[in-house]
Design a protein around this motif. Structure first.
Motif, mmCIF file in Angstrom:
data_model
loop_
_atom_site.group_PDB
_atom_site.id
_atom_site.type_symbol
_atom_site.label_atom_id
_atom_site.label_comp_id
_atom_site.label_asym_id
_atom_site.label_seq_id
_atom_site.Cartn_x
_atom_site.Cartn_y
_atom_site.Cartn_z
ATOM 1 N N TYR A 134 9.835 -3.714 -7.181
ATOM 2 C CA TYR A 134 9.182 -3.641 -5.877
ATOM 3 C C TYR A 134 8.489 -2.303 -5.678
ATOM 4 N N ASN A 135 7.153 -2.354 -5.418
ATOM 5 C CA ASN A 135 6.362 -1.144 -5.164
ATOM 6 C C ASN A 135 6.611 -0.068 -6.219
ATOM 7 N N GLY A 136 6.523 -0.458 -7.468
ATOM 8 C CA GLY A 136 6.777 0.478 -8.553
ATOM 9 C C GLY A 136 5.646 1.461 -8.768
ATOM 10 N N ASN A 137 5.935 2.489 -9.523
ATOM 11 C CA ASN A 137 4.944 3.481 -9.936
ATOM 12 C C ASN A 137 5.139 3.783 -11.408
ATOM 13 N N VAL A 138 4.086 4.273 -12.047
ATOM 14 C CA VAL A 138 4.162 4.550 -13.476
ATOM 15 C C VAL A 138 3.461 5.861 -13.787
ATOM 16 N N VAL A 139 4.020 6.601 -14.749
ATOM 17 C CA VAL A 139 3.402 7.822 -15.243
ATOM 18 C C VAL A 139 3.629 7.876 -16.750
ATOM 19 N N GLN A 140 2.691 8.473 -17.473
ATOM 20 C CA GLN A 140 2.772 8.510 -18.929
ATOM 21 C C GLN A 140 2.904 9.942 -19.433
ATOM 22 N N ASP A 141 3.737 10.104 -20.447
ATOM 23 C CA ASP A 141 3.830 11.404 -21.104
ATOM 24 C C ASP A 141 2.445 11.816 -21.591
ATOM 25 N N PRO A 142 2.034 13.071 -21.399
ATOM 26 C CA PRO A 142 0.679 13.500 -21.784
ATOM 27 C C PRO A 142 0.341 13.274 -23.251
ATOM 28 N N LYS A 143 1.348 13.241 -24.115
ATOM 29 C CA LYS A 143 1.106 12.996 -25.539
ATOM 30 C C LYS A 143 1.434 11.563 -25.956
ATOM 31 N N GLY A 144 1.729 10.721 -24.998
ATOM 32 C CA GLY A 144 1.980 9.321 -25.294
ATOM 33 C C GLY A 144 3.328 9.024 -25.908
ATOM 34 N N ARG A 145 4.304 9.919 -25.761
ATOM 35 C CA ARG A 145 5.616 9.718 -26.375
ATOM 36 C C ARG A 145 6.507 8.764 -25.594
ATOM 37 N N ALA A 146 6.174 8.530 -24.326
ATOM 38 C CA ALA A 146 6.967 7.639 -23.478
ATOM 39 C C ALA A 146 6.166 7.378 -22.210
ATOM 40 N N PHE A 147 6.588 6.372 -21.456
ATOM 41 C CA PHE A 147 6.094 6.259 -20.086
ATOM 42 C C PHE A 147 7.264 5.882 -19.193
ATOM 43 N N TYR A 148 7.143 6.228 -17.913
ATOM 44 C CA TYR A 148 8.245 6.116 -16.971
ATOM 45 C C TYR A 148 7.812 5.258 -15.777
ATOM 46 N N VAL A 149 8.711 4.391 -15.332
ATOM 47 C CA VAL A 149 8.432 3.511 -14.196
ATOM 48 C C VAL A 149 9.485 3.756 -13.128
ATOM 49 N N ALA A 150 9.041 4.133 -11.935
ATOM 50 C CA ALA A 150 9.966 4.286 -10.811
ATOM 51 C C ALA A 150 10.001 2.966 -10.059
ATOM 52 N N ARG A 167 18.240 -7.960 -0.491
ATOM 53 C CA ARG A 167 19.189 -7.255 0.374
ATOM 54 C C ARG A 167 20.377 -6.814 -0.475
ATOM 55 N N GLY A 168 21.336 -6.194 0.171
ATOM 56 C CA GLY A 168 22.509 -5.727 -0.564
ATOM 57 C C GLY A 168 22.385 -4.267 -0.939
ATOM 58 N N ASP A 169 23.154 -3.852 -1.929
ATOM 59 C CA ASP A 169 23.144 -2.462 -2.361
ATOM 60 C C ASP A 169 21.811 -2.132 -3.022
ATOM 61 N N ARG A 170 21.244 -1.015 -2.636
ATOM 62 C CA ARG A 170 19.947 -0.581 -3.160
ATOM 63 C C ARG A 170 20.152 0.333 -4.369
ATOM 64 N N LEU A 171 19.256 0.171 -5.351
ATOM 65 C CA LEU A 171 19.326 0.976 -6.557
ATOM 66 C C LEU A 171 17.919 1.464 -6.897
ATOM 67 N N ASP A 172 17.730 2.783 -6.915
ATOM 68 C CA ASP A 172 16.456 3.391 -7.312
ATOM 69 C C ASP A 172 16.571 3.843 -8.758
ATOM 70 N N LEU A 173 15.614 3.446 -9.569
ATOM 71 C CA LEU A 173 15.706 3.649 -11.017
ATOM 72 C C LEU A 173 14.478 4.343 -11.573
ATOM 73 N N LEU A 174 14.676 5.007 -12.709
ATOM 74 C CA LEU A 174 13.578 5.601 -13.460
ATOM 75 C C LEU A 174 13.772 5.259 -14.943
ATOM 76 N N PRO A 175 13.451 4.033 -15.351
ATOM 77 C CA PRO A 175 13.562 3.703 -16.772
ATOM 78 C C PRO A 175 12.486 4.401 -17.592
ATOM 79 N N ALA A 176 12.870 4.854 -18.776
ATOM 80 C CA ALA A 176 11.920 5.426 -19.740
ATOM 81 C C ALA A 176 11.663 4.379 -20.811
#
Length: 425
Positions: free
Chosen positions: A113-129, A138-147
């Protein structure tokens, strides 16, 4: 007795008759001979009837399935990430991995839901919030930053965050340092703040409280700037595990001519061009002591009159608008802005043209007419740069930046394409 005669019903009984009556022994012997001939005939017929079956292919042997992961080629300047917020079913947000040279979709990962993405400047990974709830909506909320591994698209680390902003997907909700060592996550839980995530350890090293300020515009490796409600900037310098915060004086009036949050930043040196609703461009050098230069007008750069702001809300002229309304090509210093004809409060209206502006000379380089209005413009950072626009149906249009000509179109790549992320951007 011939087999066919037997099959036609020719009886063996008459041959067993004699003048003296029925000879059981002769009948029994003849019957056994006839039965043997019949059996041999059936075998012969079976051979003939089975012969066609030999011509049929044998039943295939089911092979045991083996799981595998296909690896994509290494990240290139023209392999981009495209954020799709999937507005009508926002729980299913996605990030598309696209080969822009071929106009080919390479893969996809979830952005919830309403995610965001950023990429490592050298392309080694990207991250999604992203944010999820234990019971779906509903229920317990969990905010994540998977690599994510950029070649297998598998999660290499799934970090739980203390909080995250859920306004809408904006590029500056999630930012990264020039060396890729830190990710900045804008949060509003419980108040405005930025979490500093160390990518080497996947831990939040500190949370910087920024009351009245929002988002993160990175500069270099050791700091970022947030934009504040009073029209000024908050500068955060990160050294020796501490966060030093300074503030600038207001440089725009949020009530009369606010600036777009989606204004572009050149991350290596922190140079930023804040664009206002009326079309003013504020060249800004972000640092621990950010400096804002005098603004120049996009309309005047094109030989038109400067556009009025909120003091004349119904004056119609060319104005900037859209969602990801601007993009900057770092090397050339050329700024690409979506423009449309409208009144002051039409800042979300899609652009019908792209205006290419030289940030050094403050002059219009070119106007690119779009076949369909676009709410997004993106650019790659290489020597043969590509431009990207979208349309309301989810198409991704790919352009040659130098010629301004459309190269290809990916039909219905997604539902709501909001922005692109290119290598080094």
């Amino acid at each position: 007795m011939p087999l066919l005669s037997f099959l036609r019903g020719t009886a063996v009984l008459p041959s067993a008759l004699s003048a003296k009556g029925f000879d059981f022994m002769r009948y029994s012997t003849a019957l056994r001979a006839s039965t043997a001939a019949f059996a041999l005939g059936l075998v012969a017929l079976g051979a003939f009837s089975a012969a066609p079956g030999k011509a049929r292919a044998d039943e295939p042997v089911v092979q045991e399935e083996e799981s595998d992961i296909i690896k994509l080629s290494p990240v290139t300047p023209h392999r981009i990430l495209v954020q799709d917020t999937a507005g009508t079913h926002a729980k299913d947000g996605r990030i598309y991995v696209v080969d822009a040279d071929k106009g080919k979709l390479l893969g996809m990962v979830q952005a919830a839901y309403n995610g965001n993405v950023v990429q490592d400047p050298k392309g080694r990974a990207f991250y999604v919030a992203e944010t999820v709830w234990s019971r779906g909506n509903r229920g317990d909320r969990l905010d994540l930053l998977p690599a994510y591994d950029p070649q297998t698209l598998t999660i290499t680390n799934d970090e739980v965050l203390p909080g995250r902003a859920l306004v809408t997907p904006k590029k500056n909700d999630l930012a990264i340092s020039q060396d890729g060592s830190r990710v900045y996550v804008f949060s509003m839980v419980p108040t405005n703040a930025v979490h500093v995530v160390e990518t080497a350890t996947h831990t939040v090293s500190q949370t910087v409280d920024l009351p009245g300020c929002a988002l993160a515009y990175p500069w270099g490796n050791d700091g970022f700037t947030s934009i504040c409600a009073d029209g000024g900037l908050a500068n955060v310098s990160l050294k020796a595990g501490k966060a030093d915060v300074t503030h600038t004086k207001p440089f725009f009036d949020p009530e009369k001519d606010a600036v777009f949050e989606h204004s572009p930043t050149r991350r290596p040196d922190g140079k930023t061009w804040f664009i206002s609703y009326s079309g003013l461009v504020y060249p800004t050098s972000l640092s621990a002591e950010s400096k804002v230069d005098a603004p120049w007008s996009i309309q005047e750069a094109a030989g038109l009159k400067k556009a009025p702001a909120a003091e004349a809300p119904f004056a119609k002229t060319w104005r900037p608008g859209g969602w990801q309304l601007s993009a900057l090509h770092y090397a050339s210093g050329h700024l690409f802005v979506l423009m449309h004809e409208g009144t002051f409060w039409t800042h979300k209206k899609p652009g019908t043209e792209i205006w290419e502006l030289d940030t050094a000379t403050h002059k219009l380089v070119r106007r690119i007419k779009l076949p369909v209005p676009a709410s997004m413009v993106g650019v790659t950072q290489d020597e043969k740069p590509l431009l990207f626009t979208n349309d309301s149906t989810g198409d991704l249009l790919i352009w040659d930046m130098k010629t301004g000509k459309q190269l290809r179109k990916m039909q219905h790549l997604g539902d709501d394409l909001y922005f692109t992320v290119a290598l080094g951007e």
